[in-house]
Design a protein around this motif. Structure first.
Motif, PDB file in Angstrom:
ATOM      1  N   MET A 178      36.975  39.566  26.485  1.00 35.64           N
ATOM      2  CA  MET A 178      37.100  40.940  26.845  1.00 35.64           C
ATOM      3  C   MET A 178      38.590  41.298  25.743  1.00 35.64           C
ATOM      4  SD  MET A 178      36.118  41.634  30.771  1.00 35.64           S
ATOM      5  CE  MET A 178      36.492  43.239  30.630  1.00 35.64           C
ATOM      6  N   ALA A 179      39.632  40.300  25.953  1.00 37.08           N
ATOM      7  CA  ALA A 179      40.967  40.455  25.404  1.00 37.08           C
ATOM      8  C   ALA A 179      40.777  40.801  23.669  1.00 37.08           C
ATOM      9  CB  ALA A 179      41.795  39.206  25.613  1.00 37.08           C
ATOM     10  N   LEU A 180      39.688  39.892  23.207  1.00 35.59           N
ATOM     11  CA  LEU A 180      39.464  40.058  21.791  1.00 35.59           C
ATOM     12  C   LEU A 180      39.129  41.329  21.420  1.00 35.59           C
ATOM     13  CD1 LEU A 180      39.226  38.468  18.965  1.00 35.59           C
ATOM     14  CD2 LEU A 180      37.031  38.030  19.911  1.00 35.59           C
ATOM     15  N   CYS A 181      38.056  42.035  22.412  1.00 35.06           N
ATOM     16  CA  CYS A 181      37.307  43.174  22.191  1.00 35.06           C
ATOM     17  C   CYS A 181      38.183  44.630  22.538  1.00 35.06           C
ATOM     18  CB  CYS A 181      36.123  43.390  22.770  1.00 35.06           C
ATOM     19  SG  CYS A 181      35.044  42.159  22.119  1.00 35.06           S
ATOM     20  N   GLY A 182      39.433  44.284  23.002  1.00 36.52           N
ATOM     21  CA  GLY A 182      40.343  45.128  23.674  1.00 36.52           C
ATOM     22  C   GLY A 182      40.055  45.761  24.769  1.00 36.52           C
TER      23      GLY A 182
END
Length: 575
Positions: free
Chosen positions: A120-124
């Motif tokens: 989720m952090a990677l995909c913003g």
């Protein structure tokens, strides 16, 4: 490794995918390109198991997909589809956790939660975890679904990652980031297959490109091998130039502007205001924008008969042929050898030959034979309306038009022509003083010509692409095959029988050019190409224009007909 062997998919007799085969190794990014309806999403759904193939096999790591345990397969294959339907009020965090369902039974482990947080952090979308999914924007929803897909196979580098248009709703930053993530994962062992519409993204991030059209695989290779102007036009019907980026050594595709005339596509727009602008001024404005337009293209844009522009260009060097039309035809044989051409919307065919005249039921066949070729013309004078005799030095000739002012046939003097005979024809016309012909309004309505219902058209036909046509021409040159090339329009059927030698491929234009024959094929104006085998076992190609009218037929002559042609040439027999 992912292996696809002769994959077919059919729904109610309609073949959506035909004989598609390829294989992808670990660590590769494969981009699927093609126009809408080419079969890209169908192929992706076959790879993810949503569809079952009509024929063919898909294997992953040497094992058929349908032989996997579904739960085990779900841990090694994930699919991001074009459309995601969520009707319940799940939060974004719950949607992403769904990707971990194959990894736990009742409740997620610490690892599952760590994976969800990381993707989720990677995909913003980590700040959207508690937001209801349906309240998010289209781009945010797409990034949440991408995070779910990644979470499903995150810790398995042997996975197959299928991304069907993963960047369609994203802004420029996330378009780049999503493709960069896919490429980075591939370098760790993932097999990545993605569908994109932007050819430059495919050129930048893909290791291989497969281009599909009408459910068939047309081209397969590296971006440098596959992404060239001819292939791009074949698949997408757009003009483009391709340059090699000197830093990355990858192709960069620059699309050409597609001209559209609003008056042509919108019948409700009025053109009354253009009547007050002189044609000469409108033409100058048009050529200032695009100086390379042909006369026929200018006429189409300006919505005037092509003959009007001919008269504007030739001026005082023109003699009109109106009432004298039928009388002048028998005089053409006195000119000796001339360069004869016949033209339609898709192509122009030229041959060097001499007219011989024989009237027959309203048709005037003008036929000559000269080794090693046979030329034949068949004219329907009922479709001829008027002509111009041009006596400008270096451009002497006769050009004939239909009642809409469209150029359909003509001849020009060459080095071996009898110029005294041409002067005699000119003097005869000047004495008769034909009036300036009048032409009807320009029209794009299709009218079939006498050859459009040839029996060969009734046999089983297979639609093919221009790239396959190129291969057929190349084989004909290599084998010195005897071809029959026939160009046709409303008033003329023009045939050439012989071998071909010089092929010139300019992307948007394809030419066969020899000393005594030339065929120019304008590819953007060819709508369909069909291949069939006639009752005489001839391989027949038929080219249709954008109105569904047959414009060009090319057939590979059978051995029996080649022998007959050879005998007729040696005996100088008019066929």
């Amino acid at each position: 490794m992912l292996r696809v062997e002769k994959l077919n998919y059919e729904v109610k007799g309609r073949k959506l995918l035909r004989d598609v085969s390829f294989q992808i190794r670990k660590g590769e990014v494969l981009a699927l390109l093609g126009a809408n309806g080419a079969g890209k999403s169908t192929l992706m759904k076959l790879l993810c198991g949503e569809y079952k193939p009509t024929n063919g096999v898909v294997t992953l790591h040497g094992k058929k997909l349908d032989s996997y345990d579904p739960r085990i397969l779900a841990r090694g294959r994930a699919m991001l589809s074009q459309q995601q339907h969520v009707s319940l009020a799940f939060t974004a965090g719950e949607i992403v956790m769904m990707g971990r369902y194959p990894h736990f039974k009742s409740s997620p482990s610490l690892t599952d939660k760590e994976v969800v947080n990381e993707v989720m952090a990677l995909c913003g979308v980590d700040t959207l975890a508690d937001r209801v999914f349906m309240s998010l924007s289209g781009g945010e929803q797409q990034r949440v679904q991408l995070a779910r897909t990644l979470a499903q196979v995150w810790e398995n580098p042997d996975s197959l990652l299928l991304l069907d248009e993963p960047i369609s709703a994203l802004d420029m930053h996330y378009q780049q980031k999503v493709l960069a993530i896919a490429k980075a994962l591939s370098r760790k062992g993932f097999i990545v297959v993605l569908v994109v519409h932007d050819v430059n993204f495919a050129a930048t991030y893909a290791d291989r490109v497969i281009m599909l059209k009408h459910g068939r695989k047309l081209f397969d290779g590296t971006p440098v091998e596959v992404l060239n102007p001819a292939n791009i036009y074949t698949v997408f019907s757009v003009e483009a130039s391709v340059e090699l980026n000197p830093r990355t050594l990858r192709p960069y595709i620059r699309l050409e502007e597609m001209p559209v005339d609003a008056f042509k596509i919108n019948s409700k727009l009025s053109t009354d205001h253009l009547k007050h602008v002189p044609l000469k001024q409108r033409r100058e404005q048009l050529l200032a924008q695009d100086p390379y337009l042909s006369i026929s293209e200018q006429a189409e844009v300006l919505r005037v008969p092509e003959a009007e522009l001919w008269m504007m260009d030739k001026g005082r060097h023109v003699n009109f042929i109106n009432q004298s039309l039928e009388s002048i035809i028998p005089k053409l044989s006195s000119l000796g050898e001339v360069s004869v051409y016949t033209r339609n919307a898709c192509c122009t065919q030229k041959t060097v030959q001499q007219y011989t005249t024989a009237m027959n039921d309203g048709y005037a066949p003008h036929i000559s034979t000269q080794s090693p070729i046979v030329n034949a013309l068949r004219h329907d004078l009922a479709e001829w309306h008027a002509g111009f005799l041009v006596k400008e030095v270096g451009d002497e000739g006769l050009h004939f038009f239909d009642d809409k002012g469209m150029l359909i046939h003509g001849l020009q003097l060459c080095d071996t022509s009898d110029r005294d005979a041409f002067c005699a024809i000119t003097a005869w016309l000047e004495a008769k003083q034909d009036e300036k012909p009048q032409f009807g309004p320009s029209s794009t309505a299709a009218k079939h010509h006498p050859q459009s219902n040839n029996p060969a058209s009734q046999n089983a036909k297979e639609e093919i692409g221009i790239n396959e046509v190129r291969k057929i021409f190349a084989e004909a040159v290599a084998n010195s095959a005897m071809l029959e090339i026939t160009t046709m329009n409303r008033g003329c059927v023009h045939s050439y029988i012989g071998t071909i030698k010089n092929l010139i491929d300019q992307g948007f234009r394809y030419m066969i050019k020899d000393d005594r024959m030339e065929l120019e094929l304008r590819l953007p104006l060819v709508e369909h190409i069909f291949r069939s085998v006639s009752s005489a076992e001839e391989d027949v190609l038929e080219f249709f224009d954008q109105h569904g009218v047959l414009a060009l037929r090319i057939s590979n002559r059978s051995k029996e007909k080649q022998i007959a042609t050879s005998r007729s040439v040696r005996g100088n027999v008019v066929i």
